[in-house]
Design a protein around this motif. Sequence first.
Motif, PDB file in Angstrom:
ATOM      1  N   ALA A   1       0.769  -1.299   0.004  1.00 20.74           N
ATOM      2  CA  ALA A   1       0.216   0.075  -0.187  1.00 20.74           C
ATOM      3  C   ALA A   1       1.006   1.233   0.193  1.00 20.74           C
ATOM      4  CB  ALA A   1      -0.857  -0.016   1.068  1.00 20.74           C
ATOM      5  N   ALA A   2       0.464   2.403  -0.559  1.00 14.27           N
ATOM      6  CA  ALA A   2       1.044   3.433  -0.568  1.00 14.27           C
ATOM      7  C   ALA A   2       0.365   4.722   0.078  1.00 14.27           C
ATOM      8  CB  ALA A   2       1.515   4.025  -1.862  1.00 14.27           C
ATOM      9  N   PRO A   3      -0.108   4.667   1.377  1.00 13.97           N
ATOM     10  CA  PRO A   3      -0.551   5.736   2.088  1.00 13.97           C
ATOM     11  C   PRO A   3       0.322   6.768   2.485  1.00 13.97           C
ATOM     12  CG  PRO A   3      -0.237   3.981   3.810  1.00 13.97           C
ATOM     13  CD  PRO A   3       0.099   3.654   2.376  1.00 13.97           C
ATOM     14  N   GLY A   4      -0.281   8.088   1.959  1.00 15.03           N
ATOM     15  CA  GLY A   4       0.832   9.210   2.765  1.00 15.03           C
ATOM     16  C   GLY A   4       2.310   8.997   2.404  1.00 15.03           C
ATOM     17  N   GLU A   5       2.905   8.711   3.324  1.00 12.78           N
ATOM     18  CA  GLU A   5       4.402   8.460   3.415  1.00 12.78           C
ATOM     19  C   GLU A   5       4.873   7.049   3.018  1.00 12.78           C
ATOM     20  OE1 GLU A   5       6.173  10.276   6.601  1.00 12.78           O
ATOM     21  OE2 GLU A   5       5.321  12.484   6.353  1.00 12.78           O
ATOM     22  N   GLY A   6       3.845   6.301   2.986  1.00  7.67           N
ATOM     23  CA  GLY A   6       4.147   4.818   2.895  1.00  7.67           C
ATOM     24  C   GLY A   6       4.385   4.376   1.530  1.00  7.67           C
ATOM     25  N   GLY A   7       4.654   3.156   1.436  1.00  3.29           N
ATOM     26  CA  GLY A   7       4.935   2.796  -0.071  1.00  3.29           C
ATOM     27  C   GLY A   7       6.096   2.026  -0.251  1.00  3.29           C
ATOM     28  N   THR A   8       6.763   1.965  -1.379  1.00  2.00           N
ATOM     29  CA  THR A   8       7.872   1.266  -1.583  1.00  2.00           C
ATOM     30  C   THR A   8       9.162   2.147  -1.256  1.00  2.00           C
ATOM     31  OG1 THR A   8       6.939  -0.016  -3.369  1.00  2.00           O
ATOM     32  CG2 THR A   8       9.279  -0.134  -3.073  1.00  2.00           C
ATOM     33  N   LEU A   9       9.882   1.799  -0.196  1.00  2.00           N
ATOM     34  CA  LEU A   9      10.941   2.834   0.550  1.00  2.00           C
ATOM     35  C   LEU A   9      12.273   2.433   0.273  1.00  2.00           C
ATOM     36  CD1 LEU A   9       8.812   3.736   3.575  1.00  2.00           C
ATOM     37  CD2 LEU A   9       8.757   4.644   1.310  1.00  2.00           C
ATOM     38  N   GLY A  10      12.935   1.739   1.168  1.00  2.00           N
ATOM     39  CA  GLY A  10      14.306   1.615   1.167  1.00  2.00           C
ATOM     40  C   GLY A  10      14.842   0.382   0.434  1.00  2.00           C
ATOM     41  N   VAL A  11      16.057   0.352  -0.287  1.00  2.00           N
ATOM     42  CA  VAL A  11      16.420  -0.964  -0.962  1.00  2.00           C
ATOM     43  C   VAL A  11      17.762  -0.974  -0.328  1.00  2.00           C
ATOM     44  CG1 VAL A  11      17.175   0.335  -2.903  1.00  2.00           C
ATOM     45  CG2 VAL A  11      16.768  -1.967  -3.360  1.00  2.00           C
ATOM     46  N   ALA A  12      18.181  -2.216  -0.110  1.00  2.00           N
ATOM     47  CA  ALA A  12      19.638  -2.466  -0.132  1.00  2.00           C
ATOM     48  C   ALA A  12      20.115  -3.793  -0.926  1.00  2.00           C
ATOM     49  CB  ALA A  12      19.741  -2.754   1.296  1.00  2.00           C
ATOM     50  N   VAL A  13      21.523  -4.135  -1.106  1.00  2.00           N
ATOM     51  CA  VAL A  13      21.824  -5.262  -1.882  1.00  2.00           C
ATOM     52  C   VAL A  13      22.825  -6.075  -0.968  1.00  2.00           C
ATOM     53  CG1 VAL A  13      23.089  -5.857  -3.885  1.00  2.00           C
ATOM     54  CG2 VAL A  13      21.826  -3.907  -3.881  1.00  2.00           C
ATOM     55  N   HIS A  14      22.735  -7.292  -1.001  1.00  2.00           N
ATOM     56  CA  HIS A  14      23.441  -8.381  -0.414  1.00  2.00           C
ATOM     57  C   HIS A  14      24.805  -7.968  -0.406  1.00  2.00           C
ATOM     58  CE1 HIS A  14      25.187 -11.769   1.365  1.00  2.00           C
ATOM     59  NE2 HIS A  14      24.087 -12.284   2.013  1.00  2.00           N
ATOM     60  N   PRO A  15      25.788  -7.931   0.506  1.00  2.00           N
ATOM     61  CA  PRO A  15      27.196  -7.584   0.239  1.00  2.00           C
ATOM     62  C   PRO A  15      28.033  -8.327  -0.405  1.00  2.00           C
ATOM     63  CG  PRO A  15      26.781  -7.426   2.728  1.00  2.00           C
ATOM     64  CD  PRO A  15      25.603  -8.047   1.704  1.00  2.00           C
ATOM     65  N   ASP A  16      27.408  -9.671  -0.797  1.00  2.00           N
ATOM     66  CA  ASP A  16      28.312 -10.655  -1.717  1.00  2.00           C
ATOM     67  C   ASP A  16      27.434 -10.749  -3.126  1.00  2.00           C
ATOM     68  OD1 ASP A  16      30.088 -11.259   0.306  1.00  2.00           O
ATOM     69  OD2 ASP A  16      28.951 -12.784   0.949  1.00  2.00           O
ATOM     70  N   TYR A  17      26.702  -9.679  -3.323  1.00  2.00           N
ATOM     71  CA  TYR A  17      26.087  -9.746  -4.630  1.00  2.00           C
ATOM     72  C   TYR A  17      27.028  -9.533  -5.793  1.00  2.00           C
ATOM     73  CZ  TYR A  17      22.480  -8.193  -8.291  1.00  2.00           C
ATOM     74  OH  TYR A  17      21.853  -7.988  -9.415  1.00  2.00           O
ATOM     75  N   PRO A  18      26.873 -10.275  -6.582  1.00  2.00           N
ATOM     76  CA  PRO A  18      25.633 -11.002  -7.148  1.00  2.00           C
ATOM     77  C   PRO A  18      25.405 -12.746  -6.700  1.00  2.00           C
ATOM     78  CG  PRO A  18      27.186 -11.194  -9.159  1.00  2.00           C
ATOM     79  CD  PRO A  18      27.928 -10.377  -8.016  1.00  2.00           C
ATOM     80  N   ASP A  19      26.281 -12.980  -5.842  1.00  2.00           N
ATOM     81  CA  ASP A  19      26.239 -14.297  -5.172  1.00  2.00           C
ATOM     82  C   ASP A  19      26.284 -14.383  -3.999  1.00  2.00           C
ATOM     83  OD1 ASP A  19      26.185 -17.239  -5.164  1.00  2.00           O
ATOM     84  OD2 ASP A  19      28.556 -17.243  -5.455  1.00  2.00           O
ATOM     85  N   PRO A  20      24.988 -14.156  -3.259  1.00  2.00           N
ATOM     86  CA  PRO A  20      23.930 -14.460  -3.698  1.00  2.00           C
ATOM     87  C   PRO A  20      23.175 -13.150  -4.429  1.00  2.00           C
ATOM     88  CG  PRO A  20      23.549 -14.211  -1.574  1.00  2.00           C
ATOM     89  CD  PRO A  20      25.254 -14.176  -1.711  1.00  2.00           C
ATOM     90  N   ALA A  21      22.335 -13.027  -5.349  1.00  2.00           N
ATOM     91  CA  ALA A  21      21.792 -12.178  -6.008  1.00  2.00           C
ATOM     92  C   ALA A  21      20.341 -11.682  -5.205  1.00  2.00           C
ATOM     93  CB  ALA A  21      21.317 -12.509  -7.436  1.00  2.00           C
ATOM     94  N   ASP A  22      20.538 -11.394  -4.049  1.00  2.00           N
ATOM     95  CA  ASP A  22      19.497 -10.909  -3.278  1.00  2.00           C
ATOM     96  C   ASP A  22      19.549  -9.186  -3.161  1.00  2.00           C
ATOM     97  OD1 ASP A  22      19.118 -13.595  -2.763  1.00  2.00           O
ATOM     98  OD2 ASP A  22      19.959 -13.563  -0.730  1.00  2.00           O
ATOM     99  N   LEU A  23      18.169  -8.965  -3.318  1.00  2.00           N
ATOM    100  CA  LEU A  23      17.638  -7.512  -2.932  1.00  2.00           C
ATOM    101  C   LEU A  23      16.910  -7.573  -1.737  1.00  2.00           C
ATOM    102  CD1 LEU A  23      16.612  -6.225  -6.368  1.00  2.00           C
ATOM    103  CD2 LEU A  23      18.903  -6.207  -5.616  1.00  2.00           C
ATOM    104  N   PHE A  24      17.044  -6.478  -0.886  1.00  2.00           N
ATOM    105  CA  PHE A  24      15.835  -6.284   0.322  1.00  2.00           C
ATOM    106  C   PHE A  24      15.391  -5.095   0.123  1.00  2.00           C
ATOM    107  CE2 PHE A  24      19.752  -8.985   1.248  1.00  2.00           C
ATOM    108  CZ  PHE A  24      19.271  -9.942   2.203  1.00  2.00           C
ATOM    109  N   VAL A  25      13.867  -5.122   0.357  1.00  2.00           N
ATOM    110  CA  VAL A  25      13.189  -4.021   0.211  1.00  2.00           C
ATOM    111  C   VAL A  25      12.179  -3.787   1.350  1.00  2.00           C
ATOM    112  CG1 VAL A  25      11.390  -3.046  -1.383  1.00  2.00           C
ATOM    113  CG2 VAL A  25      13.047  -4.385  -2.206  1.00  2.00           C
ATOM    114  N   TYR A  26      12.246  -2.571   1.663  1.00  2.00           N
ATOM    115  CA  TYR A  26      11.256  -2.201   2.825  1.00  2.00           C
ATOM    116  C   TYR A  26       9.999  -1.478   2.121  1.00  2.00           C
ATOM    117  CZ  TYR A  26      10.473   0.355   7.403  1.00  2.00           C
ATOM    118  OH  TYR A  26       9.661   0.764   8.288  1.00  2.00           O
ATOM    119  N   TYR A  27       8.968  -2.183   2.812  1.00  2.00           N
ATOM    120  CA  TYR A  27       7.590  -1.195   1.793  1.00  2.00           C
ATOM    121  C   TYR A  27       6.479  -1.538   2.900  1.00  2.00           C
ATOM    122  CZ  TYR A  27       5.651  -5.933   1.520  1.00  2.00           C
ATOM    123  OH  TYR A  27       5.024  -7.252   1.504  1.00  2.00           O
TER     124      TYR A  27
END
Length: 433
Positions: free
Chosen positions: A124-150
């Motif tokens: 959901a994206a009410p007011g200040e909410g929604g798709t917010l932070g993104v981070a990438v695993h320190p060993d990317y691309p192995d594993p190829a992991d993204l982290f998302v705060y929403y």
Amino acid sequence: MQSPPRRQYLLAIGASVATAGCLGRLLGDDLELATPENVPPDDWEQPDWEPPREAPVEGDVSATTVVSDLEIPWDLAFAGDDAFVTERDGGVTRFATDALSGEADLTPADGETVLDGDDLPDRAAPGEGGTLGVAVHPDYPDPADLFVYYTAETGDLSNHVVRYDRDGDDLEPIVEGIPGASIHNGGRIAFGPEGDLWVLTGDAEDPAATQDPGSLAGAVLRTTPDGESVAATPDWGADGDSRTYTLGHRNPQGIDFTPEGTPIVAEHGPQARDEISVLRPGGNYGWDVVRGGPDDPEYGNYDEYDAASPPIVNTGETTWAPSGLSFYADDAIGNWQYRLFAAGLGSNALYAVSLFADDPPAIESGVTFDASWLDDRFTAIAHSLFDGTYGRLRHVEPGPDGSLFLLTSNRDGRASGAFPRPGDDRIVRLEPA
């Protein structure tokens, strides 16, 4: 300079108050600050770096609009050949790092949709909410992991951190149940130098919850990439959450680390009173009991609450509205090296904050934060740059080539004057002049 001695603190007792902050409430005898039962040693190190002693100026860099027509971009993370951008009302888009570093006049169509907003469960994206932070695993691309705060809505609003495996196309919850609201969702996430995931949460319109060690509101969390607690987090007792590193935060939206690995956080204050803090493990940053010094006309002061961990910057009655935060250690922009940069929303400016562990110089045009009640590990001197040039700034992120990238936030309903302009929102690249 010695860091102040650690004090033993008491768990909050007495009546909680839902409203944020009049002086009469703050001075009540039954209001105390929550603190951990046991705290790991503070790993503060005297830095061996120092920022330049000349004022940073806009002429140190040249500016290029790299991407236009974004929908409220919120975060940017680089990993090898990939750069990932979140949009608050959308999902995650990948751009080639080389494109952001060398090209101009791109649009979202030049990127690749990695996660659509609909891919995030109950998003959901009410007011200040929604798709917010993104981070990438320190060993990317192995594993190829993204982290998302929403932000999600399943009856009540809440915030979640999920891990997305680009190779397996799997989405997995990492941290759930972070309180959510139409405002004060925090939302920045980042991997620290030891490979732990740091998560910033807001008070979600419930200020008193930030003094509850069992709540995830108004806290800085430190976890493994799987969302588990780490040994470096404090012990908050049987009713506390073992992932909480610090609490008492109002709406933190910026985090980065010094070359020694010390975390620094920026957060929005009430009626200005924005803060930048050098975190101590188990620190309580005061909200919603205290938010100012002895001369503050409206809010209780740190001198009266020994349990509070003071910031290095409190802007008083001047609004910065800081969001994204980056410590620039690169030497590509020589006069900007070893400075902290904060993106300002309501101030429409980029702040360069010089941190001096020893006696600071008198830097022309800078604002010095050296009040006796502030954290004395650093004296901060701040300069504002690009005042009004790009409108509201949501984030500032160093690129792998030494450039800095600004994200604007002029289509979030709060811009004024000439903004939003055609082409907003945008990513702007700052590189050596």
